[in-house]
Scaffold this active site. Sequence first.
Site, short mmCIF file in Angstrom:
data_model
loop_
_atom_site.label_atom_id
_atom_site.label_comp_id
_atom_site.label_asym_id
_atom_site.label_seq_id
_atom_site.Cartn_x
_atom_site.Cartn_y
_atom_site.Cartn_z
CB CYS A 99 -6.47 25.52 30.98
SG CYS A 99 -7.31 27.22 31.13
CG HIS A 141 -11.87 24.65 28.56
ND1 HIS A 141 -11.29 23.67 29.46
CD2 HIS A 141 -11.28 25.75 28.52
CE1 HIS A 141 -10.18 24.22 29.97
NE2 HIS A 141 -10.06 25.52 29.44
CD GLU A 142 -11.77 28.30 26.00
OE1 GLU A 142 -11.34 29.47 26.79
OE2 GLU A 142 -10.67 27.52 25.76
#
Length: 171
Positions: A99, A141-142
């Site tokens: 990330c 993930h986003e």
Amino acid sequence: MIREIIRMGDKRLLRVAPPVTNLGSAELHTLVADMFETMDAARGVGLAAPQIAVDLQLMVFGFDASERYPEAPAVPRTALANAQIEPLSEDMENGWEGCLSIPGLRAVIPRYRFIRYRGFAPDGSPIERDAEGFHARVVQHEYDNLVGRLYPSRIENFDTFGFEDVLSYDL
């Protein structure tokens, strides 16, 4: 314009972002351009607005080839506002994630292998796509970044969590 990416520990990353309400505006188009420029400069594959301290449900993602994920297939460059995600099966897949808000670290994270995502392009037109594999992983993930969740909260085996330059990448 390249924006500063805030890092884990900043409480702004732990909030649920409000929806985008200014679809089609010049301000939103400028923000999206800044987000893509910031993501590209950081060699990322995705970026959520909260990561640049903008409290909105907005993400950008996509690449032709990724230096950070060289085995990953291309993902279409997309700006997505007010995303919704629907798993299309219960199939889960483990994969490495990092990330931009947690530089230098990675871990193996389970994600749905097949999803459908919906939302809006910056101009207000609807987006609906099915995604699988790495494409699905990036979107999930986003999305987590939009709802105040960072990937370490999904780690199941902390033996896989560590610094990129130290880890063994065998799954």
